[in-house]
Write a protein that holds these residues in place. Structure first.
Motif, PDB file in Angstrom:
ATOM      1  N   ALA A 262     -33.984  13.014  26.879  1.00 46.66           N
ATOM      2  CA  ALA A 262     -34.152  14.462  26.960  1.00 46.66           C
ATOM      3  C   ALA A 262     -35.200  14.951  25.966  1.00 46.66           C
ATOM      4  O   ALA A 262     -36.023  15.824  26.294  1.00 46.66           O
ATOM      5  N   TRP A 263     -35.186  14.401  24.755  1.00 49.19           N
ATOM      6  CA  TRP A 263     -36.163  14.820  23.744  1.00 49.19           C
ATOM      7  C   TRP A 263     -37.587  14.496  24.183  1.00 49.19           C
ATOM      8  O   TRP A 263     -38.506  15.314  24.031  1.00 49.19           O
ATOM      9  N   GLN A 264     -37.784  13.316  24.751  1.00 47.54           N
ATOM     10  CA  GLN A 264     -39.103  12.950  25.256  1.00 47.54           C
ATOM     11  C   GLN A 264     -39.525  13.861  26.408  1.00 47.54           C
ATOM     12  O   GLN A 264     -40.689  14.252  26.506  1.00 47.54           O
ATOM     13  N   ALA A 265     -38.566  14.216  27.271  1.00 47.50           N
ATOM     14  CA  ALA A 265     -38.873  15.088  28.408  1.00 47.50           C
ATOM     15  C   ALA A 265     -39.228  16.493  27.947  1.00 47.50           C
ATOM     16  O   ALA A 265     -40.120  17.141  28.518  1.00 47.50           O
ATOM     17  N   ILE A 266     -38.550  16.989  26.926  1.00 47.81           N
ATOM     18  CA  ILE A 266     -38.847  18.321  26.401  1.00 47.81           C
ATOM     19  C   ILE A 266     -40.255  18.369  25.816  1.00 47.81           C
ATOM     20  O   ILE A 266     -40.996  19.338  26.014  1.00 47.81           O
ATOM     21  N   GLN A 267     -40.641  17.314  25.107  1.00 49.28           N
ATOM     22  CA  GLN A 267     -41.975  17.268  24.526  1.00 49.28           C
ATOM     23  C   GLN A 267     -43.062  17.267  25.596  1.00 49.28           C
ATOM     24  O   GLN A 267     -44.148  17.811  25.399  1.00 49.28           O
ATOM     25  N   ARG A 268     -42.742  16.656  26.749  1.00 46.55           N
ATOM     26  CA  ARG A 268     -43.738  16.530  27.823  1.00 46.55           C
ATOM     27  C   ARG A 268     -43.549  17.569  28.928  1.00 46.55           C
ATOM     28  O   ARG A 268     -44.268  17.530  29.930  1.00 46.55           O
ATOM     29  N   VAL A 269     -42.590  18.468  28.779  1.00 51.54           N
ATOM     30  CA  VAL A 269     -42.260  19.478  29.793  1.00 51.54           C
ATOM     31  C   VAL A 269     -41.997  18.806  31.141  1.00 51.54           C
ATOM     32  O   VAL A 269     -42.493  19.249  32.185  1.00 51.54           O
ATOM     33  N   ASP A 270     -41.233  17.730  31.120  1.00 53.74           N
ATOM     34  CA  ASP A 270     -40.874  17.008  32.348  1.00 53.74           C
ATOM     35  C   ASP A 270     -39.596  17.648  32.905  1.00 53.74           C
ATOM     36  O   ASP A 270     -38.479  17.218  32.609  1.00 53.74           O
ATOM     37  N   ILE A 271     -39.776  18.690  33.717  1.00 57.80           N
ATOM     38  CA  ILE A 271     -38.663  19.536  34.154  1.00 57.80           C
ATOM     39  C   ILE A 271     -37.574  18.774  34.909  1.00 57.80           C
ATOM     40  O   ILE A 271     -36.381  19.008  34.660  1.00 57.80           O
ATOM     41  N   PRO A 272     -37.881  17.888  35.850  1.00 58.26           N
ATOM     42  CA  PRO A 272     -36.798  17.174  36.549  1.00 58.26           C
ATOM     43  C   PRO A 272     -35.867  16.407  35.615  1.00 58.26           C
ATOM     44  O   PRO A 272     -34.649  16.392  35.823  1.00 58.26           O
ATOM     45  N   ILE A 273     -36.418  15.777  34.588  1.00 57.36           N
ATOM     46  CA  ILE A 273     -35.571  15.043  33.639  1.00 57.36           C
ATOM     47  C   ILE A 273     -34.723  16.024  32.829  1.00 57.36           C
ATOM     48  O   ILE A 273     -33.526  15.780  32.609  1.00 57.36           O
ATOM     49  N   ILE A 274     -35.313  17.122  32.392  1.00 57.34           N
ATOM     50  CA  ILE A 274     -34.557  18.119  31.620  1.00 57.34           C
ATOM     51  C   ILE A 274     -33.399  18.651  32.452  1.00 57.34           C
ATOM     52  O   ILE A 274     -32.263  18.762  31.974  1.00 57.34           O
ATOM     53  N   MET A 275     -33.669  18.985  33.717  1.00 55.89           N
ATOM     54  CA  MET A 275     -32.620  19.479  34.606  1.00 55.89           C
ATOM     55  C   MET A 275     -31.537  18.415  34.806  1.00 55.89           C
ATOM     56  O   MET A 275     -30.333  18.718  34.783  1.00 55.89           O
ATOM     57  N   GLY A 276     -31.943  17.168  35.020  1.00 56.68           N
ATOM     58  CA  GLY A 276     -30.978  16.098  35.263  1.00 56.68           C
ATOM     59  C   GLY A 276     -30.079  15.847  34.069  1.00 56.68           C
ATOM     60  O   GLY A 276     -28.858  15.729  34.217  1.00 56.68           O
ATOM     61  N   VAL A 277     -30.671  15.766  32.884  1.00 56.36           N
ATOM     62  CA  VAL A 277     -29.878  15.525  31.680  1.00 56.36           C
ATOM     63  C   VAL A 277     -28.944  16.704  31.404  1.00 56.36           C
ATOM     64  O   VAL A 277     -27.786  16.515  31.020  1.00 56.36           O
ATOM     65  N   THR A 278     -29.434  17.931  31.606  1.00 57.17           N
ATOM     66  CA  THR A 278     -28.589  19.119  31.401  1.00 57.17           C
ATOM     67  C   THR A 278     -27.399  19.102  32.340  1.00 57.17           C
ATOM     68  O   THR A 278     -26.263  19.391  31.936  1.00 57.17           O
ATOM     69  N   LEU A 279     -27.636  18.746  33.601  1.00 54.60           N
ATOM     70  CA  LEU A 279     -26.553  18.718  34.583  1.00 54.60           C
ATOM     71  C   LEU A 279     -25.534  17.629  34.254  1.00 54.60           C
ATOM     72  O   LEU A 279     -24.324  17.861  34.330  1.00 54.60           O
ATOM     73  N   VAL A 280     -26.009  16.461  33.884  1.00 58.39           N
ATOM     74  CA  VAL A 280     -25.102  15.369  33.508  1.00 58.39           C
ATOM     75  C   VAL A 280     -24.294  15.751  32.270  1.00 58.39           C
ATOM     76  O   VAL A 280     -23.087  15.483  32.194  1.00 58.39           O
ATOM     77  N   SER A 281     -24.936  16.389  31.308  1.00 58.77           N
ATOM     78  CA  SER A 281     -24.226  16.833  30.101  1.00 58.77           C
ATOM     79  C   SER A 281     -23.161  17.861  30.440  1.00 58.77           C
ATOM     80  O   SER A 281     -22.038  17.812  29.916  1.00 58.77           O
TER      81      SER A 281
END
Length: 306
Positions: A262-281
């Motif tokens: 998630a931290w790597q995705a936030i730095q790169r604005v990789d929205i699908p990963i951010i959404m996926g990790v948020t949903l799993v959390s």
């Protein structure tokens, strides 16, 4: 019981739907442009427009959100913008490490918190009680990244008892688990102390002592099972705390879990990963609370299901 579980599952689905909407809306309003991250600084406006159209980011918010929900119902969390890999595969490869770390943190906070709380309650008003409550206060107040760095410096660099970072053995797991569990241990110790003091004043404890039962038997068989009930209810809430703190802890210790992803995705604005990790959390938090509620019902039959 079945009706209670069904009701909670329906509530959980509504909560998860709300989480997806709020997260999607916040990412939609984010000033950073993920297309620029993908195309690079030297990309022409035509290239940027083509990438935006290919990803569907040129569509209105409602269209993008409904498309996301449609894919989500089919089990599709999307593809990473930068890694070009299915988000579900990325999360599945990282989730076991995070769950293992979370399990270690729960064990750590329960062992430390319950032990400190019971001792403080039995030594109420003494210097031992004051010292333990001071330690719990420090544990609750200290930022996790500071605790993690101190753990690394003392136990990995100076004493060399544990590895500095990495993943694979129990020794790699100790420091991040303790770092993640210290916060919960501080809360649990204070809660356990209050609960134990209240239970020790009850009539059934005095009756057990009057029957001639030994101190340890009264404590372990009668007082502890009743005093621990608030702790059981708090474990589900702790899952949410772990999910927020796990990003920092995994980054400090180089733990290859979804927090680091998630931290790597936030730095790169990789929205699908951010959404996926948020949903799993969010799913982990909901499931944790449901399991804690059910466990409380079995632990204390006096609790009524509504």
């Amino acid at each position: 019981m079945l009706a209670f579980i069904v009701k909670r599952l329906i509530q959980s689905m509504l909560i998860l739907l709300g989480v997806t909407f709020i997260t999607f809306a916040l990412l939609y309003l984010l000033p950073a442009d993920p297309v620029r991250q993908i195309a690079g600084r030297s990309a022409t406006p035509e290239t940027v427009a083509n990438i935006r159209a290919q990803l569907g980011l040129d569509q209105p918010f409602v269209v993008q959100y409904l498309r996301y929900l449609g894919n989500l119902v089919q089990g599709d969390l999307g593809r990473s913008y930068l890694q070009k890999t299915e988000v579900s595969a990325l999360i599945a490869s990282r989730l076991p490490a995070s769950l293992l770390l979370m399990l270690g943190a729960i064990v750590c906070e329960l062992v430390l918190g319950i032990t400190m709380g019971v001792i403080a309650a039995l030594r109420r008003g003494t210097s031992t009680d004051n010292a333990l409550m001071m330690v719990s206060f420090v544990g609750v107040s200290a930022p996790q990244f500071v605790v993690g760095l101190l753990m690394l410096y003392v136990f990995a660099v100076q004493l060399q008892w544990f590895p500095i970072g990495g993943y694979g053995t129990i020794s790699h797991m100790v420091l991040p688990s303790v770092t993640l569990g210290i916060l919960g241990a501080g809360w649990y110790s204070r809660m356990m102390r209050s609960s134990m003091i209240d239970v020790l004043r009850q009539d059934f404890i005095r009756t057990a002592r009057a029957k001639g039962l030994g101190r340890m038997r009264v404590l372990l068989r009668h007082a502890l099972p009743n005093a621990i009930l608030p702790i059981i209810a708090m474990i589900g809430i702790d899952v949410g705390i772990f999910m927020s703190g796990i990003v920092v802890v995994e980054s400090v210790f180089g733990w290859p879990g979804i927090g680091q992803l998630a931290w790597q995705a936030i730095q790169r604005v990789d929205i699908p990963i951010i959404m996926g990790v948020t949903l799993v959390s969010a799913c982990a938090i909901v499931i944790g609370n449901l399991v804690a509620d059910i466990a409380s019902l079995f632990a204390d039959p006096r609790i009524k299901v509504r």
